[in-house]
Structure formats: C-alpha cells, structure tokens
Design a protein around this motif. Sequence first.
Motif, PDB file in Angstrom:
ATOM      1  N   LEU A   1      -5.579   4.752  -8.855  1.00 53.66           N
ATOM      2  CA  LEU A   1      -6.793   3.989  -8.530  1.00 53.66           C
ATOM      3  C   LEU A   1      -6.426   2.660  -7.857  1.00 53.66           C
ATOM      4  N   VAL A   2      -5.429   1.985  -8.417  1.00 55.54           N
ATOM      5  CA  VAL A   2      -4.975   0.710  -7.822  1.00 55.54           C
ATOM      6  C   VAL A   2      -4.394   0.971  -6.429  1.00 55.54           C
TER       7      VAL A   2
ATOM      8  N   HIS B   1     -16.566  -2.005   6.068  1.00 54.46           N
ATOM      9  CA  HIS B   1     -16.571  -1.410   4.723  1.00 54.46           C
ATOM     10  C   HIS B   1     -17.294  -0.069   4.731  1.00 54.46           C
TER      11      HIS B   1
ATOM     12  N   SER C   1      -7.122   1.622  -3.965  1.00 53.01           N
ATOM     13  CA  SER C   1      -7.887   0.379  -3.733  1.00 53.01           C
ATOM     14  C   SER C   1      -7.131  -0.542  -2.777  1.00 53.01           C
TER      15      SER C   1
ATOM     16  N   TYR D   1      -7.165   0.885   0.673  1.00 52.41           N
ATOM     17  CA  TYR D   1      -8.487   0.658   1.272  1.00 52.41           C
ATOM     18  C   TYR D   1      -8.605  -0.782   1.789  1.00 52.41           C
ATOM     19  N   ALA D   2      -8.186  -1.736   0.939  1.00 55.83           N
ATOM     20  CA  ALA D   2      -8.259  -3.153   1.344  1.00 55.83           C
ATOM     21  C   ALA D   2      -7.413  -3.399   2.591  1.00 55.83           C
TER      22      ALA D   2
ATOM     23  N   SER E   1       0.846  -1.218   0.000  1.00 58.54           N
ATOM     24  CA  SER E   1       0.000   0.000   0.000  1.00 58.54           C
ATOM     25  C   SER E   1       0.867   1.248   0.000  1.00 58.54           C
TER      26      SER E   1
ATOM     27  N   VAL F   1     -13.487   4.354  -5.063  1.00 60.24           N
ATOM     28  CA  VAL F   1     -13.292   3.305  -4.051  1.00 60.24           C
ATOM     29  C   VAL F   1     -14.341   3.437  -2.935  1.00 60.24           C
TER      30      VAL F   1
ATOM     31  N   SER G   1     -15.523   3.545   4.097  1.00 67.32           N
ATOM     32  CA  SER G   1     -16.043   4.336   2.971  1.00 67.32           C
ATOM     33  C   SER G   1     -16.538   5.694   3.445  1.00 67.32           C
TER      34      SER G   1
ATOM     35  N   PRO H   1     -10.043   8.651  -7.653  1.00 67.17           N
ATOM     36  CA  PRO H   1      -9.905   7.275  -7.139  1.00 67.17           C
ATOM     37  C   PRO H   1     -10.551   7.091  -5.765  1.00 67.17           C
TER      38      PRO H   1
END
Lengths: 240, 231
Positions: A194-195, A80, A198, A201-202, A13, A50, A84, A46
């Motif tokens: 964006l990746v 989640h 993501s 976030y994960a 990350s 997400v 968010s 992004p």
Amino acid sequence: MTVRGLRPLSILSVVLVAVGFAMAFLYAPLDTDQGFRQKIFYLHVPIGIVALIGFVIGGIHGLRYLRGGGSEADLRSYVHIHQSQILAVSVLITGAIWGKTAWGAWWRWDEPFLVSFLIVFLLYCTYQPLRLSIDDPRRQARAASVFAVVAGAFVPINFAVVRMADAYLHPRTLSNAADGSMPTPVLVTFLTCLVAISVLYATLVRYEVLSKSTTFRLRALERRAGGDDLIPRRSAVPQA
Amino acid sequence: MSAQTTISGPRAVLAVLRKDLRLELRSFELLPAMGLLALGTMIVLRFALDQETVEGDLAAGSLLVPLLFASLLGISRLFAGEERDAGIQQYLLSPAPAGALLAAKVLGLTAVLVALEIVLVPAFGLLLLGPELLPVLPELVLVLLLLDLTLATLGGIVAGIAIGARSRELIVPILVVPLAIPALIAAQQALAPVLEPGAEALAWRWPAVLAIYAVVLALVGSVVGEYLVED
C-alpha cells in the motif's frame, strides 16, 4: 513546480515497489483457501485504495480552484483524476483476472466492489470529453472543478449503495485487517504494498504536473516568439 | 447615496421558478416530449422483455428506465432559456444571488417530473403492471417523489456544468447516467418488493438512502452552485 526531489522520490518508488512485490512472493505465506491467486490482492487492493483516494484528492483540488486556488489547483485536480483513471483500469483488469481464477468468470454483477469501480470509472471517463467540449479555458477549468467536487463526493456514496444492494462475494481484505484475523506477515506485506503504490502514485503525479506545466510554458514561449498567428490548441489539458 | 437593492434567495428562487413554469405552460414543449419518450420506452421494454405484464424487479425497472430517459430530456434543456439572448449574464447583472438560479432549476425540474408521473404512473398501471396499482400507490408516490428530488438535484448540477459546452446533448446524458445509478439502485430495491403480486411492506432503508443521496447532492449543489452560473 521544480524537478528538485523528483529523483530521490523516483528511486524510493522503484525500491518500495520492488520490496513490496518481493515480500508478496517470498515472505507472505500462501493463502490456505485461495492459494497462489491470492497474491494478486497485494497489487489489486492497494491500487484500488490509492485510485479512490486520488479521485477524492482531485475533488479537493477542484474545490481549491473554485475558492480562488488558481490554475495550478485545476492542473493538480486534472492530474490526480488522470492518474486515478489509469489505476482504475488496472483495478478492473486485476479484479477480472482474479475473478476468472476464483469464479471461472471474468465478471460477476454480484461483486459490489468491481461493480462500484466500473460505475466510478464510467463517470470519470466523461471528465476529458467534458473539458474538451468547452473552449474557453476559464469556463473549462470551472466546469471541470465542479465535476471533480461532485464526482469526489459521489465515490463513497456509490460504494456504500452498491455494497448495500449486493451480497458479499469478494474477500473483505480491509475488514480482515481491522478485526485482527489477518496473519502478521500478510498484514505487513499488504501495508508495504500500500505504501509502495501510494509513493509510486505521488511520484507519477509529480512527473505529470511538471510535464504539463513545462509543456504549457513552452507553448506560451512559442506563441510569444511566433506572434499572434499561433493560437492555443483546443485541449482537455488545463492551460496552467 | 448608493443603497444597493438586493433580492433575497427565496424570492429570487420563486421568481425564476414562476418564470420557468409559466414558459413551459405557454409553450407546452418539454412535458409532452418527456411523456412521449417515457411511454415509448415503456412500450419498447414490453417487447424487449417479451412480457405482457410485469411485476417485482421487472416492474420496478420498467417504470424507472423510462423515467430516467425522460428526465435526460428535461436536464438537457434546463438552462436553454437562460442561454438564449445572454440570459445568464442578464441574471448575473440582477441583484439576485447566483446560487438561487440553480435552486429554482432544481425545483422546476422536480415539478416537471412530478407532472410527468401523474400521467406515466397510471399508464404504467394500465399497460404493464401485473398487480393492482392502487393498493401500493402511497409507497410508489413516496419513492418516486424522493427519486424526482434526487434526479432534479443532480440534473441541475450537471446542466450547470454543461452550460457553454459545445456538445451539451452528448455531455449531459453521459454525466447523468453514472451519477443516477445509486438513486436508481435505491429506487429499484424499494419498489421491487412493493410491486410483487402479494406486495411486501416498503423496506424503509431504501427511501432513506434516496433521501440521504438527495441531501448530499443538495449540499454539494449549495457549495458549487454559485460557481456554475458565473459569467
């Protein structure tokens, strides 16, 4: 939930976010119309994407709980939605900063994406108060899961309706990417960011799930050690 | 021999709907309160906007906001009868399907909203609306019916979510208002041109949006309905 895999995910990350930001500032060219302020879109868009996907995933886990997925599904739905919500605040703040530099105003009501985000954020602000208002953990989890499903379905409808009702002011980043009018360095930088967001976030979701489930197990042990005098505290957090 | 008696969904819906409407007709509690709140809000808007008559956008807003506020009262009390004396547990002991209770509540709230509008729309025409009401009545009725169905469906789901919540009167409005925004946008966009002095034709895409939203909510309600009325 175990800590296995969490350290490599955390390192990944950090690396991806650093690479994304480096590309945004050093590799992607300055936008001819917007200049330097366009750089905020490598963060703003992004995060927005997400956050919306996170809300919908929260709804999917809510449905899993209703279909007998157990308290782990409720915990994932909670986490989640919680993560968010944090991203949604960032979207509103970065959008307002961009608006101030581009339009000279922190807020414009004819900007459908910002308005949609505000409505979605307003709706999800009721998630924790809803959980907190129901004492029985089973009933709380069920009501919260139904909320997550309804709100998850609401997100795309809300965006579609608000977008239909207003003229476009906001640059259409994804449309430009889809029709090929976005220059390759910009597209590559945008996709990298964006990746990166993501994966970040994960990672944060995994950390929070692990933290919440560990806290719950610790409290359960404390209750066992302390006897029946220690009753569970009223909480909006799932008792997974 | 253990032949279990079951009640079909439509029969259960009709039975609960009949019970709710009969209770409301006997007590006449909810409808007057909703009517008074809606009329009061309309009068507040007249002074807040400082307009003796309204048309177009303002007219649409002046009709929809009182309706939303009044519907909040109805939604907050939707399961009040069932929550007294363990009514939900008793319903679950009956052979009626659990989801039928939510469907009956949605239809009941729709009927109450329609009854409210039978009083509210003429009052709006007399008190506030600048242009003539009668020529645009069919379009108005169509949009309001679709709005009623949408508000009643989301109201049924929200009221079901809030069953057992300690502060239901706080939770219901803060849940309903954001969820109602797409419906209010669609109704406002549909009604504003119709309520202009030289009324324009109804733009059909907005009633279509309302209908689609109502259908999506109904589908979501059919998925989650049985979980809302569990013990």
